[in-house]
Design a protein around this motif. Structure first.
Motif, PDB file in Angstrom:
ATOM      1  N   LEU A  73      39.682  44.455  40.212  1.00 40.35           N
ATOM      2  CA  LEU A  73      38.919  45.609  40.695  1.00 40.35           C
ATOM      3  C   LEU A  73      37.598  45.700  39.923  1.00 40.35           C
ATOM      4  O   LEU A  73      36.545  45.910  40.504  1.00 40.35           O
ATOM      5  CB  LEU A  73      39.748  46.879  40.505  1.00 40.35           C
ATOM      6  CG  LEU A  73      39.309  48.128  41.245  1.00 40.35           C
ATOM      7  CD1 LEU A  73      39.256  47.894  42.748  1.00 40.35           C
ATOM      8  CD2 LEU A  73      40.264  49.280  40.933  1.00 40.35           C
ATOM      9  N   SER A  74      37.702  45.550  38.597  1.00 38.87           N
ATOM     10  CA  SER A  74      36.511  45.546  37.744  1.00 38.87           C
ATOM     11  C   SER A  74      36.895  44.794  36.476  1.00 38.87           C
ATOM     12  O   SER A  74      38.002  44.267  36.388  1.00 38.87           O
ATOM     13  CB  SER A  74      36.097  46.973  37.411  1.00 38.87           C
ATOM     14  OG  SER A  74      37.069  47.552  36.551  1.00 38.87           O
ATOM     15  N   ASP A  75      36.025  44.775  35.493  1.00 42.96           N
ATOM     16  CA  ASP A  75      36.349  44.125  34.222  1.00 42.96           C
ATOM     17  C   ASP A  75      37.620  44.706  33.620  1.00 42.96           C
ATOM     18  O   ASP A  75      38.405  44.012  32.991  1.00 42.96           O
ATOM     19  CB  ASP A  75      35.206  44.306  33.227  1.00 42.96           C
ATOM     20  CG  ASP A  75      34.142  43.239  33.424  1.00 42.96           C
ATOM     21  OD1 ASP A  75      34.340  42.386  34.311  1.00 42.96           O
ATOM     22  OD2 ASP A  75      33.144  43.264  32.697  1.00 42.96           O
ATOM     23  N   GLN A  76      37.802  45.986  33.798  1.00 39.16           N
ATOM     24  CA  GLN A  76      38.895  46.693  33.124  1.00 39.16           C
ATOM     25  C   GLN A  76      40.087  46.974  34.026  1.00 39.16           C
ATOM     26  O   GLN A  76      41.145  47.343  33.543  1.00 39.16           O
ATOM     27  CB  GLN A  76      38.381  48.029  32.557  1.00 39.16           C
ATOM     28  CG  GLN A  76      37.259  47.878  31.553  1.00 39.16           C
ATOM     29  CD  GLN A  76      37.639  46.993  30.380  1.00 39.16           C
ATOM     30  OE1 GLN A  76      38.783  46.998  29.932  1.00 39.16           O
ATOM     31  NE2 GLN A  76      36.698  46.201  29.896  1.00 39.16           N
ATOM     32  N   GLN A  77      39.910  46.847  35.325  1.00 42.83           N
ATOM     33  CA  GLN A  77      40.951  47.333  36.231  1.00 42.83           C
ATOM     34  C   GLN A  77      41.408  46.308  37.251  1.00 42.83           C
ATOM     35  O   GLN A  77      40.622  45.512  37.769  1.00 42.83           O
ATOM     36  CB  GLN A  77      40.444  48.564  36.979  1.00 42.83           C
ATOM     37  CG  GLN A  77      40.708  49.866  36.246  1.00 42.83           C
ATOM     38  CD  GLN A  77      40.712  51.037  37.217  1.00 42.83           C
ATOM     39  OE1 GLN A  77      39.741  51.255  37.926  1.00 42.83           O
ATOM     40  NE2 GLN A  77      41.804  51.759  37.279  1.00 42.83           N
ATOM     41  N   ILE A  78      42.709  46.370  37.532  1.00 40.91           N
ATOM     42  CA  ILE A  78      43.327  45.545  38.560  1.00 40.91           C
ATOM     43  C   ILE A  78      43.899  46.487  39.607  1.00 40.91           C
ATOM     44  O   ILE A  78      44.326  47.599  39.287  1.00 40.91           O
ATOM     45  CB  ILE A  78      44.445  44.664  37.942  1.00 40.91           C
ATOM     46  CG1 ILE A  78      43.831  43.602  37.013  1.00 40.91           C
ATOM     47  CG2 ILE A  78      45.315  44.024  39.011  1.00 40.91           C
ATOM     48  CD1 ILE A  78      44.856  42.822  36.209  1.00 40.91           C
ATOM     49  N   LYS A  79      43.886  46.033  40.852  1.00 37.40           N
ATOM     50  CA  LYS A  79      44.470  46.838  41.931  1.00 37.40           C
ATOM     51  C   LYS A  79      45.611  46.047  42.550  1.00 37.40           C
ATOM     52  O   LYS A  79      45.495  44.839  42.751  1.00 37.40           O
ATOM     53  CB  LYS A  79      43.388  47.123  42.972  1.00 37.40           C
ATOM     54  CG  LYS A  79      43.883  47.822  44.214  1.00 37.40           C
ATOM     55  CD  LYS A  79      42.735  48.419  44.998  1.00 37.40           C
ATOM     56  CE  LYS A  79      42.165  47.438  46.008  1.00 37.40           C
ATOM     57  NZ  LYS A  79      41.244  48.114  46.950  1.00 37.40           N
ATOM     58  N   ILE A  80      46.720  46.725  42.848  1.00 35.37           N
ATOM     59  CA  ILE A  80      47.804  46.092  43.606  1.00 35.37           C
ATOM     60  C   ILE A  80      47.886  46.789  44.955  1.00 35.37           C
ATOM     61  O   ILE A  80      48.179  47.991  45.023  1.00 35.37           O
ATOM     62  CB  ILE A  80      49.160  46.194  42.884  1.00 35.37           C
ATOM     63  CG1 ILE A  80      49.093  45.541  41.499  1.00 35.37           C
ATOM     64  CG2 ILE A  80      50.249  45.536  43.731  1.00 35.37           C
ATOM     65  CD1 ILE A  80      50.416  45.607  40.732  1.00 35.37           C
ATOM     66  N   VAL A  81      47.601  46.043  46.020  1.00 38.31           N
ATOM     67  CA  VAL A  81      47.715  46.585  47.373  1.00 38.31           C
ATOM     68  C   VAL A  81      49.145  46.354  47.851  1.00 38.31           C
ATOM     69  O   VAL A  81      49.674  45.247  47.734  1.00 38.31           O
ATOM     70  CB  VAL A  81      46.702  45.915  48.322  1.00 38.31           C
ATOM     71  CG1 VAL A  81      46.813  46.500  49.726  1.00 38.31           C
ATOM     72  CG2 VAL A  81      45.285  46.074  47.784  1.00 38.31           C
ATOM     73  N   ASN A  82      49.776  47.415  48.348  1.00 34.81           N
ATOM     74  CA  ASN A  82      51.166  47.332  48.800  1.00 34.81           C
ATOM     75  C   ASN A  82      51.259  47.165  50.315  1.00 34.81           C
ATOM     76  O   ASN A  82      50.525  47.812  51.058  1.00 34.81           O
ATOM     77  CB  ASN A  82      51.923  48.607  48.409  1.00 34.81           C
ATOM     78  CG  ASN A  82      52.485  48.564  47.005  1.00 34.81           C
ATOM     79  OD1 ASN A  82      53.676  48.438  46.806  1.00 34.81           O
ATOM     80  ND2 ASN A  82      51.606  48.653  46.009  1.00 34.81           N
TER      81      ASN A  82
END
Ligand code: CYC
Length: 199
Positions: A73-82
Motif C-alpha cells: 500500500l505504501s512504504d509502511q503499509q500492506i493491504k489484504i483484499v478479501n
C-alpha cells in the motif's frame, strides 16, 4: 526486508492449530485449524493465498474459506483484499491439495467490499485490522452484522480475533467471548511462496 508482502505471505503460509489453547480452555476454544497456502498468480498484482478454517475433526468441511490478495500500500503499509468463493464447496480440502488448488482462478472469486485488512509491521510482527467504516457486512445466524477483526502474525504464530457486531448498537453478535484465537504453525508452506512468486 521484513516489511514486505513476501515476508507477510511467507509467514501466513502454513497449517496452523490452536491445540494448546483448546486443551487449556475447552469451553471457550474449540480446536481449530487454519490452513493458508499460496496460489498461482491470479492477476498481475500481489501475492494470492487460499485460506480454510475448519474444526480439527472436519478438515474436509471447512466452516469458512477465503482468498486473500496481499498488496503493498505504501512504504509502511500492506493491504489484504478479501474475496469469497462463488462455489466454496468446489474447493473444500484444496488447502491441503496443491493439485486442486492450482485450478483456482479469478473467475471463481467474488469481492468482499469493506473487508480489506490494513497491515503494518513492527517489533517482529505484522499487525492488522479490518478497514474502518463498519462496511464488512456478514449475515450470520439470521442477523446482519459488521465485522470487527484484528490479527497478528509472526514467523511461527497467527493470532486473530474476528467478531460480528450489531450495526445499530455495536454489541457483539458472534465470535469469541474469551479473546483471540492463538495459533501455532505446524507445517510451513513458506517455500511455496518463493516457488510461485520468484523475486
Ligand atoms: C469472517 N474473517 C471474516 C471476514 C474477514 C475475516 C475479512 C469477513 C468476510 C468473510 O466472511 O470471509 C478475517 N481476513 C480476516 C483476517 C485476515 C483477513 C483475520 C488476515 C489474514 O485477510 N475467524 C477466526 C477464528 C474464527 C473465525 C479462528 C473463530 C471466531 O480467525 C471466524 N471469521 C469467522 C467467522 C466469520 C469470519 C465465523 C464469518 C463468516 C460468515 O459467516 O460468513
Amino acid at each position: 526486508m521484513s516489511n514486505s508482502i513476501y515476508t507477510l505471505a511467507a509467514w501466513l503460509a502454513g497449517d496452523f492449530s490452536n491445540w494448546e489453547q483448546a486443551i487449556e480452555n475447552p469451553p471457550f476454544f474449540a480446536h481449530i485449524r487454519v490452513c493458508i497456502r499460496p496460489i498461482a498468480a491470479l492477476a498481475d498484482q500481489g501475492v494470492w493465498l487460499y485460506l480454510e478454517q475448519a474444526y480439527d475433526y472436519m478438515l474436509q468441511q471447512p466452516y469458512r474459506t477465503a482468498v486473500l490478495q496481499v498488496l503493498p500500500l505504501s512504504d509502511q503499509q500492506i493491504k489484504i483484499v478479501n474475496y469469497k468463493l462463488k462455489q466454496p464447496t468446489d474447493f473444500f480440502g484444496a488447502a491441503r491439495d496443491r493439485g486442486r488448488l492450482a485450478t483456482l482462478t479469478l473467475a471463481h472469486l467474488e469481492p468482499l467490499p469493506g473487508c480489506d485488512m490494513q497491515v503494518t509491521y513492527g517489533s517482529g510482527k505484522f499487525s492488522g485490522q479490518v478497514e474502518p467504516g463498519k462496511n464488512c457486512c456478514v449475515f450470520r445466524n439470521g442477523r446482519n452484522t459488521y465485522l470487527s477483526s484484528e490479527f497478528t502474525v509472526t514467523e511461527q504464530t497467527y493470532s486473530s480475533l474476528d467478531r460480528g457486531n450489531d450495526p445499530e448498537t455495536d454489541e457483539r453478535v458472534w465470535g469469541s467471548i474469551a479473546g483471540a484465537f492463538e495459533f501455532k504453525k505446524k507445517t510451513s508452506f513458506a517455500a511455496e511462496v518463493g516457488e510461485i512468486y520468484p523475486l
